[in-house]
Design an enzyme around this catalytic site. Structure first.
Site, mmCIF file in Angstrom:
data_model
loop_
_atom_site.group_PDB
_atom_site.id
_atom_site.type_symbol
_atom_site.label_atom_id
_atom_site.label_comp_id
_atom_site.label_asym_id
_atom_site.label_seq_id
_atom_site.Cartn_x
_atom_site.Cartn_y
_atom_site.Cartn_z
ATOM 1 N N HIS A 69 -11.836 -2.700 2.651
ATOM 2 C CA HIS A 69 -11.138 -1.513 3.160
ATOM 3 C C HIS A 69 -11.800 -0.247 2.605
ATOM 4 O O HIS A 69 -11.352 0.270 1.580
ATOM 5 C CB HIS A 69 -9.678 -1.511 2.688
ATOM 6 C CG HIS A 69 -8.826 -2.556 3.305
ATOM 7 N ND1 HIS A 69 -8.077 -2.327 4.430
ATOM 8 C CD2 HIS A 69 -8.598 -3.844 2.959
ATOM 9 C CE1 HIS A 69 -7.411 -3.425 4.746
ATOM 10 N NE2 HIS A 69 -7.706 -4.365 3.873
ATOM 11 N N GLU A 111 -11.467 2.672 3.473
ATOM 12 C CA GLU A 111 -10.580 3.845 3.519
ATOM 13 C C GLU A 111 -9.957 4.184 2.165
ATOM 14 O O GLU A 111 -9.611 5.335 1.903
ATOM 15 C CB GLU A 111 -9.476 3.652 4.571
ATOM 16 C CG GLU A 111 -8.420 2.579 4.286
ATOM 17 C CD GLU A 111 -8.806 1.186 4.805
ATOM 18 O OE1 GLU A 111 -10.014 0.923 4.972
ATOM 19 O OE2 GLU A 111 -7.902 0.356 5.021
ATOM 20 N N LYS A 135 20.536 26.770 4.792
ATOM 21 C CA LYS A 135 21.710 26.372 4.012
ATOM 22 C C LYS A 135 21.311 25.806 2.649
ATOM 23 O O LYS A 135 20.441 24.944 2.546
ATOM 24 C CB LYS A 135 22.515 25.322 4.782
ATOM 25 C CG LYS A 135 22.973 25.777 6.160
ATOM 26 C CD LYS A 135 23.804 27.045 6.122
ATOM 27 C CE LYS A 135 25.264 26.815 5.827
ATOM 28 N NZ LYS A 135 26.024 28.113 5.858
ATOM 29 N N CYS A 190 -11.180 -5.127 7.763
ATOM 30 C CA CYS A 190 -10.440 -6.288 7.265
ATOM 31 C C CYS A 190 -10.020 -7.213 8.409
ATOM 32 O O CYS A 190 -10.833 -7.982 8.896
ATOM 33 C CB CYS A 190 -9.260 -5.850 6.414
ATOM 34 S SG CYS A 190 -8.734 -7.168 5.299
ATOM 35 N N ASP A 226 2.042 6.637 -2.320
ATOM 36 C CA ASP A 226 1.900 7.902 -3.060
ATOM 37 C C ASP A 226 0.719 7.859 -4.032
ATOM 38 O O ASP A 226 0.124 8.890 -4.325
ATOM 39 C CB ASP A 226 3.180 8.223 -3.836
ATOM 40 C CG ASP A 226 4.243 8.836 -2.919
ATOM 41 O OD1 ASP A 226 3.858 9.521 -1.945
ATOM 42 O OD2 ASP A 226 5.436 8.625 -3.169
ATOM 43 N N ASP A 252 20.937 7.681 -6.345
ATOM 44 C CA ASP A 252 20.748 6.258 -6.041
ATOM 45 C C ASP A 252 21.049 5.443 -7.308
ATOM 46 O O ASP A 252 20.630 5.836 -8.403
ATOM 47 C CB ASP A 252 19.277 5.940 -5.685
ATOM 48 C CG ASP A 252 18.815 6.625 -4.415
ATOM 49 O OD1 ASP A 252 19.677 7.125 -3.673
ATOM 50 O OD2 ASP A 252 17.586 6.665 -4.189
ATOM 51 N N ILE A 253 21.697 4.305 -7.125
ATOM 52 C CA ILE A 253 22.004 3.463 -8.285
ATOM 53 C C ILE A 253 20.707 3.015 -8.972
ATOM 54 O O ILE A 253 20.588 3.064 -10.188
ATOM 55 C CB ILE A 253 22.830 2.232 -7.859
ATOM 56 C CG1 ILE A 253 24.227 2.696 -7.434
ATOM 57 C CG2 ILE A 253 22.929 1.209 -9.002
ATOM 58 C CD1 ILE A 253 25.151 1.577 -7.008
ATOM 59 N N GLU A 254 19.716 2.613 -8.180
ATOM 60 C CA GLU A 254 18.490 2.052 -8.762
ATOM 61 C C GLU A 254 17.748 3.024 -9.679
ATOM 62 O O GLU A 254 17.066 2.605 -10.599
ATOM 63 C CB GLU A 254 17.501 1.623 -7.658
ATOM 64 C CG GLU A 254 17.861 0.379 -6.916
ATOM 65 C CD GLU A 254 18.572 0.717 -5.613
ATOM 66 O OE1 GLU A 254 19.158 1.818 -5.508
ATOM 67 O OE2 GLU A 254 18.540 -0.140 -4.715
ATOM 68 N N PHE A 266 -12.279 -6.776 11.154
ATOM 69 C CA PHE A 266 -13.540 -7.503 10.935
ATOM 70 C C PHE A 266 -13.365 -8.961 11.351
ATOM 71 O O PHE A 266 -14.177 -9.518 12.098
ATOM 72 C CB PHE A 266 -13.919 -7.385 9.453
ATOM 73 C CG PHE A 266 -14.889 -8.417 8.934
ATOM 74 C CD1 PHE A 266 -16.266 -8.226 9.033
ATOM 75 C CD2 PHE A 266 -14.433 -9.570 8.300
ATOM 76 C CE1 PHE A 266 -17.160 -9.168 8.533
ATOM 77 C CE2 PHE A 266 -15.318 -10.520 7.797
ATOM 78 C CZ PHE A 266 -16.685 -10.322 7.920
ATOM 79 N N LYS A 271 7.781 14.305 -1.464
ATOM 80 C CA LYS A 271 7.783 14.419 -2.930
ATOM 81 C C LYS A 271 6.431 13.987 -3.488
ATOM 82 O O LYS A 271 5.924 14.597 -4.438
ATOM 83 C CB LYS A 271 8.880 13.505 -3.465
ATOM 84 C CG LYS A 271 9.338 13.781 -4.842
ATOM 85 C CD LYS A 271 10.802 13.366 -5.031
ATOM 86 C CE LYS A 271 11.216 12.120 -4.306
ATOM 87 N NZ LYS A 271 11.030 10.881 -5.067
HETATM 88 N N1 GLN Z 1 -4.549 -11.127 7.499
HETATM 89 C C1 GLN Z 1 -5.904 -11.115 7.061
HETATM 90 C C2 GLN Z 1 -6.089 -11.876 5.759
HETATM 91 O O1 GLN Z 1 -5.156 -12.128 5.070
HETATM 92 C C3 GLN Z 1 -6.416 -9.687 6.936
HETATM 93 C C4 GLN Z 1 -5.703 -8.896 5.913
HETATM 94 C C5 GLN Z 1 -5.883 -7.413 6.077
HETATM 95 O O2 GLN Z 1 -6.267 -6.926 7.143
HETATM 96 N N2 GLN Z 1 -5.569 -6.637 5.047
HETATM 97 O O3 GLN Z 1 -7.175 -12.204 5.397
#
Ligand code: GLN
Length: 559
Positions: free
Chosen positions: A534, A536, A214, A409, A70, A174-176, A412, A16
């Site tokens: 991060h 990404e 179906k 993260c 999402d 769903d109720i929620e 690292f 969705k």
């Molecule tokens: N667990 C680590 C922290 O809290 C790294 C967190 C993560 O990778 N998003 O710093």
């Protein structure tokens, strides 16, 4: 403001979110500005405390909100920057209503789901819809292209979007989700014009063992919707194969919609193709027509990107190992998966992922069998001690065997621990997140102790990172100051920085004050790059994240 409300039937997990994001993209291609809102009917205030096993990745927005994945699809498909207000949960609504009740705002009244909760929902949706959004082109034609208002050249009624796209999570029944469905029913009823609201229902058309499509589950879920006073305008049917014409006719008849409004959405190997499949089915034209909108522009960027992606899948192949804790559930690392795709398209190569469960890399005799068929190793974010030593083993392997490495993260932090143990000879160096250690190289910073609430208390969202001159980081980003999204509680312990920075290990990115380490790299290694942030989350199909692109480039060279 026009509203498109997307509901789901039969079961969850039908895509969705991708459907909603795709509709948004098709309307954006026609020059409209879209503000998406995801409604999650769970009682959690946000997704921050939810287990990725159950819920998939926790996506992080620039403003630090921890939201449903999402919103990642929305940002990537529509290329916008969203904020915490774009993810509404039952928790947020109830907290607001209860706070009001305590203040005395409802003095004398019995506070009820209808009207108090539904009013709160309606007010939020309208408020968010009217708020300007980053990444939107400022409309010169007025807010509502298809209404008299725009044609008169009058001032638009807000400086934000033209269309608000509301996806209601969960499944009808769903109720929620009931209060939310009731709220949008009321919103539609309160509009004078017929061309303001449009309902899209996403359902499943399963196959029998005899390969017959179906329609009954769809009929039932639309019936459930109609019992709540909502008539869908468009029905998007997810199925293994395209819908047959007679199946479309049957759904149209039983569900009381036009046949053109029954949209076939068969499985596809590539989510980025979904907007094109839906376009081909005529959904955008049908929706535009119903909302009385006319195209303002024509944008082919998406189709071109999908074409390039197809070509790149025929290009050079590389394999990247992802060493994680939830490796069997790829949704836990969704944005990383997408960021790799974006980078691969930009480089015209086909990047395959090899998911490795970190625990499997512990106590084994040599890691060659795991890594001899990959050109790169990625260790993503994570929490908790399970699998930590396996991830550290993978990092050591990448460092020693000069395999391109990207650590994100937690990846690292573990790279720092690995360097501390093996290069700086700090035996048993560890993170205080996991255990007591003689060398807490990853630790809470001063002043961070005593945080008791788990929800929303990490270092979250956009922070500036300052990059050291003449480093890999500078080459990757091409500048000395960047902004990336964060989600972490622990940090490199400043007391150990000097000891760790040796034999080529450098912290090439820090915060403004220079006390928080943000990037670690190793000189003399073909590509060893780890970030506390991060990257990404900011990668887009047409704008790959620089570290991901550089990482894949290094993998191509390794090959
Ligand atoms: N667990 C680590 C922290 O809290 C790294 C967190 C993560 O990778 N998003 O710093």
């Amino acid at each position: 403001m026009k509203y498109i409300v997307v509901t789901g039937g039969v079961m969850s997990g039908l895509g969705k979110g991708i459907t909603t994001a795709s509709i948004g993209r098709l309307l954006k291609n026609r020059g409209y500005k879209i503000v998406p809102i995801k409604i999650d009917p769970y009682i959690n205030i946000d997704a921050g405390t939810m287990n990725p096993y159950q819920h998939g990745e926790v996506y992080v927005l620039g403003d630090g909100a921890e939201v449903d994945l999402d919103l990642g699809h929305y940002e990537r498909f529509m290329d916008v920057e969203l904020g915490r207000e774009h993810n509404i949960t039952t928790g947020i609504i109830y907290a607001a209503v209860i706070e009001r009740e305590r203040k005395g705002d409802y003095l004398g009244q019995t506070v009820q789901i209808i009207p108090h909760v539904t009013n709160e929902i309606k007010a939020r949706i309208r408020e968010v819809a009217a708020k300007p959004l980053q990444g939107l082109r400022v409309s010169l034609s007025g807010a509502c292209g298809g209404t008299g208002r725009a044609r008169d050249g009058a001032e638009p009624h807000n400086s934000g979007a033209d269309i608000c796209l509301v996806e209601i999570g969960g499944t009808v029944g769903d109720i929620e989700s009931m209060p939310f469905l009731e709220a949008v029913r009321q919103m539609q009823r309160e509009e004078e014009e017929e061309d303001v609201f449009l309902f899209v229902h996403v359902t499943l058309v399963p196959f029998t063992a005899l390969n017959e499509q179906k329609t009954k589950p769809t009929q039932h879920s639309v019936k459930a919707l109609r019992e709540l006073g909502l008539q869908p305008d468009v029905i998007v049917c997810r199925s293994k194969k395209p819908l047959k014409e007679d199946v479309k006719e049957k759904i149209a008849m039983f569900c009381n919609v036009k046949k053109e409004a029954v949209i076939s959405a068969p499985d596809t190997g590539d989510i980025y193709e979904v907007p094109l499949l839906l376009e081909h089915e005529g959904i955008a034209e049908y929706v535009m027509d119903k909302l009385r909108l006319t195209p303002l522009t024509e944008d082919h960027d998406w189709a071109q990107m999908v074409a390039r992606r197809k070509e790149s899948l025929q290009g050079r192949k590389i394999r990247v190992a992802i060493v994680g804790k939830y490796a069997e559930l790829e949704d836990s690392y969704l944005s990383i998966k997408e960021a790799i795709k974006h980078a691969a398209v930009a480089l015209g190569c086909n990047a395959e992922l090899k998911w490795l469960e970190a625990e499997g890399l512990e106590g084994v005799d040599g890691l060659d069998p795991f890594f001899n068929d990959v050109q790169g190793i990625l260790v993503p974010g994570g929490f908790g001690i399970r699998g930590v030593e396996g991830k550290i083993n993978a990092i050591a392997y990448a460092r020693e065997h000069k395999i391109p490495f990207l650590g994100l993260c937690f990846g690292f932090q573990l790279a720092v621990i690995e360097a501390a143990r093996d290069i700086a000879q700090l035996k048993d160096a560890h993170s205080t997140e996991h255990c007591e250690t003689p060398h807490p190289v990853i630790d809470l910073l001063e002043g961070q102790q005593g945080v008791e609430d788990m929800g929303g208390t990490m270092r979250l969202g956009d922070y500036e990172v300052f990059i050291r001159k003449d480093t890999l980081a500078e080459r990757i980003y091409g500048k000395r100051k960047i902004v990336e999204r964060h989600r972490h509680r622990y940090e490199v312990n400043p007391a150990y920085i000097e000891q760790i920075e040796r034999e080529g290990v450098i912290f090439s990115g820090t915060d403004r004050s220079g006390t928080r380490m943000e990037i670690m790299e190793i000189e003399g290694h073909p590509f060893f790059f780890a970030t506390q942030f991060h990257p990404e989350f900011k990668s887009r199909p047409n704008k790959p994240s620089p570290p991901f692109k550089a990482f894949l480039e290094a993998c191509l060279e390794k090959q």
